[in-house]
Design an enzyme around this catalytic site. Structure first.
Site, short mmCIF file in Angstrom:
data_model
loop_
_atom_site.label_atom_id
_atom_site.label_comp_id
_atom_site.label_asym_id
_atom_site.label_seq_id
_atom_site.Cartn_x
_atom_site.Cartn_y
_atom_site.Cartn_z
N LYS A 109 -45.20 -168.30 3.06
CA LYS A 109 -44.74 -166.92 3.24
C LYS A 109 -45.95 -166.02 2.98
O LYS A 109 -46.30 -165.75 1.83
CB LYS A 109 -43.62 -166.65 2.22
CG LYS A 109 -42.59 -165.62 2.60
CD LYS A 109 -43.11 -164.24 2.86
CE LYS A 109 -43.31 -163.44 1.60
NZ LYS A 109 -43.99 -162.13 1.87
N GLU A 118 -51.82 -167.75 -9.61
CA GLU A 118 -53.09 -167.03 -9.64
C GLU A 118 -52.74 -165.55 -9.56
O GLU A 118 -52.29 -165.07 -8.52
CB GLU A 118 -53.98 -167.49 -8.49
CG GLU A 118 -54.39 -168.94 -8.68
CD GLU A 118 -55.32 -169.51 -7.63
OE1 GLU A 118 -55.58 -168.82 -6.63
OE2 GLU A 118 -55.78 -170.64 -7.82
N GLU A 157 -54.75 -153.04 -13.99
CA GLU A 157 -55.41 -153.43 -12.75
C GLU A 157 -55.19 -152.34 -11.69
O GLU A 157 -54.07 -151.93 -11.44
CB GLU A 157 -54.83 -154.75 -12.24
CG GLU A 157 -55.56 -155.24 -11.00
CD GLU A 157 -54.98 -156.53 -10.42
OE1 GLU A 157 -53.73 -156.65 -10.33
OE2 GLU A 157 -55.77 -157.41 -10.06
P1 NAD Z 1 -47.57 -159.00 -4.75
O1 NAD Z 1 -47.25 -159.72 -6.01
O2 NAD Z 1 -46.98 -157.68 -4.51
O3 NAD Z 1 -47.17 -159.89 -3.48
C1 NAD Z 1 -47.67 -161.19 -3.29
C2 NAD Z 1 -46.70 -161.98 -2.43
O4 NAD Z 1 -45.50 -162.17 -3.16
C3 NAD Z 1 -46.31 -161.29 -1.12
O5 NAD Z 1 -46.23 -162.28 -0.12
C4 NAD Z 1 -44.93 -160.73 -1.45
O6 NAD Z 1 -44.09 -160.57 -0.32
C5 NAD Z 1 -44.39 -161.80 -2.37
N1 NAD Z 1 -43.31 -161.34 -3.26
C6 NAD Z 1 -43.15 -160.12 -3.81
N2 NAD Z 1 -42.04 -160.11 -4.58
C7 NAD Z 1 -41.51 -161.35 -4.54
C8 NAD Z 1 -40.36 -161.97 -5.12
N3 NAD Z 1 -39.54 -161.29 -5.92
N4 NAD Z 1 -40.11 -163.26 -4.84
C9 NAD Z 1 -40.95 -163.95 -4.04
N5 NAD Z 1 -42.03 -163.43 -3.45
C10 NAD Z 1 -42.33 -162.14 -3.70
O7 NAD Z 1 -49.17 -158.95 -4.71
P2 NAD Z 1 -50.08 -158.21 -3.64
O8 NAD Z 1 -49.99 -156.75 -3.86
O9 NAD Z 1 -49.78 -158.78 -2.30
O10 NAD Z 1 -51.53 -158.74 -4.06
C11 NAD Z 1 -52.36 -158.12 -4.99
C12 NAD Z 1 -52.31 -158.87 -6.32
O11 NAD Z 1 -52.71 -160.23 -6.14
C13 NAD Z 1 -53.27 -158.30 -7.34
O12 NAD Z 1 -52.63 -158.24 -8.59
C14 NAD Z 1 -54.39 -159.33 -7.38
O13 NAD Z 1 -55.12 -159.39 -8.58
C15 NAD Z 1 -53.63 -160.60 -7.15
N6 NAD Z 1 -54.51 -161.67 -6.68
C16 NAD Z 1 -54.83 -162.69 -7.53
C17 NAD Z 1 -55.70 -163.69 -7.12
C18 NAD Z 1 -56.10 -164.82 -8.05
O14 NAD Z 1 -56.68 -165.78 -7.57
N7 NAD Z 1 -55.81 -164.74 -9.33
C19 NAD Z 1 -56.22 -163.66 -5.82
C20 NAD Z 1 -55.87 -162.61 -4.98
C21 NAD Z 1 -55.00 -161.62 -5.42
#
Ligand code: NAD
Length: 485
Positions: free
Chosen positions: A180, A256, A389
């Site tokens: 997804k 992550e 962040e």
């Molecule tokens: P997000 O958590 O908003 O979304 C990530 C994914 O999760 C999306 O596909 C979203 O549709 C899905 N999602 C959201 N709510 C959900 C739920 N309740 N159940 C299942 N899936 C759900 O994150 P984002 O805004 O897309 O990405 C930015 C974040 O990702 C930042 O915090 C960044 O630090 C983190 N990030 C971490 C790493 C790492 O390796 N640690 C790498 C890249 C990004």
């Protein structure tokens, strides 16, 4: 202008076929650099996830299990080859979808995505397991089996790179997958499904469902009882929600998550090297990399010289059209994210900070989510802007006097993803690297990655490690067989 080969509308890919949602629902995909609609995306939910999980389960016990290891490895390698063959098209799609500069997609996102398949298809051949003899009573040996159907949930900042970082080891370990991608970046995930099919991956081994998180495809994937594991990259707050939901079927989780990573610069470091790398760790990919160093601590004797050069270099960065060669900083991902990031800049001023560079939309760029690279000083450790962040081209710079003081500040956070330490004092480098509470510490560099090494966060930045053997520890079940002699 980009010259993409395929239509920009995106469908699900389930059991080897591209299909729309059962109810025909779609949503628009917006180009962050122009605010125009790029195409429509099928909006999946529980019914599409169920179809995908059923297809993945059939493939798990069927063609994928029956294929011998050499053939499986060859298919995985071929996926990497086909990504390289379509490199230019994929780079254009990635930049259209994310707003990141094309040179960055071309030099990092796409080649690294191909390498993920090449690396893990090689690495799987090196994996061995242990045998343990109990005198002449029994012989134990361990074998690795797939975990089963694995759900991959991804963010929008490095769409293809992060998806393939999970998909390659998941497939190499013999699992089948439902992925997804982030709703904001569906393009390269859709091309990846096509590439997997063309590489000869049997139907059902990889399934793709587009959609949102809560009450949508993401939540349905986590809740599905026949999904054995979830590998999630995204925000810490989302991770907490997923963990609560995954507990109902006790799924294995790899996380992550977010970071608020420190760069610790001692006065004895080589200032030119510091500046060159700090420019990248602050503003590459618009600061939308989980590993970006957004809290910069500079030892007081070097503070003034650092600030002078850092601000001057930042002023040289060209912000704008991702498809122009000279552009160094593209567009932020969405209107909502733009408001969040600029909200933090307003908050910085309220908290007593000084914006020494940037802080606003660049002149002449009326459309698109563009923001000048922003440097903030004068904030203390209690400020929200220093603690939370932001995930944009925004950094804070704080001077420090002693090693103890800076370590105390650096570790005063719920996050623990990465850190970068700059010094020429060997003993101090080892000492500080050991004390910083982060999963990865770089010394005199940043974002230098050997894929064999463990990658992941401490504290609320993650759970588990991926990379090399650590990926296979997550994507396989280690099973012991005990034979009485
Ligand atoms: P997000 O958590 O908003 O979304 C990530 C994914 O999760 C999306 O596909 C979203 O549709 C899905 N999602 C959201 N709510 C959900 C739920 N309740 N159940 C299942 N899936 C759900 O994150 P984002 O805004 O897309 O990405 C930015 C974040 O990702 C930042 O915090 C960044 O630090 C983190 N990030 C971490 C790493 C790492 O390796 N640690 C790498 C890249 C990004």
């Amino acid at each position: 202008m980009p010259t993409t080969a395929r239509t920009l509308d995106c469908h699900h890919f389930i059991d080897g076929k591209f299909i729309p949602s059962l109810n025909g629902k779609t949503f628009d995909n917006i180009n962050p650099a122009t605010e125009e609609v790029l195409g429509t995306v099928s909006e999946g939910g529980a019914p599409e996830i169920d179809l995908a999980v059923k297809a993945a389960r059939r493939a798990l016990y069927g063609p994928w299990k029956k294929m011998n290891a050499n053939d499986r490895i060859a298919v995985i390698r071929r996926i990497g080859d086909l990504i390289l063959q379509r490199k230019e098209e994929l780079a254009e799609l990635e930049s259209l979808d994310t707003g990141k500069p094309l040179w960055l997609s071309n030099s990092i996102d796409i080649p690294r995505s191909a390498y993920n398949f090449h690396f893990f298809s090689d690495y799987i051949r090196t994996i061995t397991t242990e045998a343990t003899q109990m005198d002449d009573v029994a012989l134990n040996y361990a074998i690795r089996k797939p975990v089963g159907v694995v759900g991959l949930i991804n963010p929008w900042n490095l769409p293809l790179l992060l998806l393939t970082w999970k998909l390659a080891p998941a497939l190499a370990a013999g699992n089948t997958v439902v992925m997804k991608p982030a709703e904001l970046t569906p393009l390269t995930a859709t091309s990846l499904a096509e590439i997997c099919r063309d590489a000869g991956l049997p139907d059902g081994v990889l399934n793709l469902v587009h959609g949102f998180g809560p009450d949508s495809a993401g939540a349905a994937l986590v809740e599905h009882p026949d999904v054995n594991a979830i590998s999630f990259t995204g925000e810490t707050t989302t991770g907490k929600i997923i963990m609560a939901s995954a507990a109902k079927s006790l799924k294995r989780l790899s996380y992550e998550l977010g970071g608020k990573n420190p760069n610790v610069i001692f006065a004895d470091a080589n200032l030119d090297e510091v500046i060159e790398t700090t420019m990248k760790s602050s503003f590459i990919n618009q600061g939308e990399v989980c590993l970006c160093g957004s809290r910069i601590y500079v030892e007081r004797p070097a503070y003034e010289a650092f600030m002078e050069k850092f601000v001057a270099k930042t002023k040289e960065l060209v912000v704008g059209d991702p498809f122009k060669e000279k552009t160094k900083v593209g567009a932020l991902i969405s209107q909502e994210h733009y408001e969040r990031v600029t909200g933090y800049i307003k908050l910085a001023v309220e908290e007593g900070g000084t914006i020494v560079n940037g802080g606003k939309r660049p002149d002449g760029l009326e459309r698109g989510y563009f923001l000048e690279p922003t440097i903030i000083t004068g904030l203390s450790r209690e400020c929200r802007v220093v603690k939370e962040e932001i995930f944009g081209p925004v950094v804070t710079v704080i001077p420090f006097d002693t090693e103890e003081e800076v370590l105390d500040q650096v570790n005063d956070t719920h996050y623990g993803l990465s850190a970068s330490v700059w010094t020429n004092d060997l003993r101090r480098a080892h000492r500080v690297a050991a004390e910083i509470e982060a999963g990865i510490v770089w010394v005199n560099t940043w974002f230098l990655r050997d894929l064999r090494t463990p990658f992941g966060g401490m504290k609320q930045s993650g759970i588990g490690r991926e990379g090399g053997v650590h990926s296979f520890e997550f994507y396989s079940e280690l099973k012991n067989v005990c034979i009485k002699l």
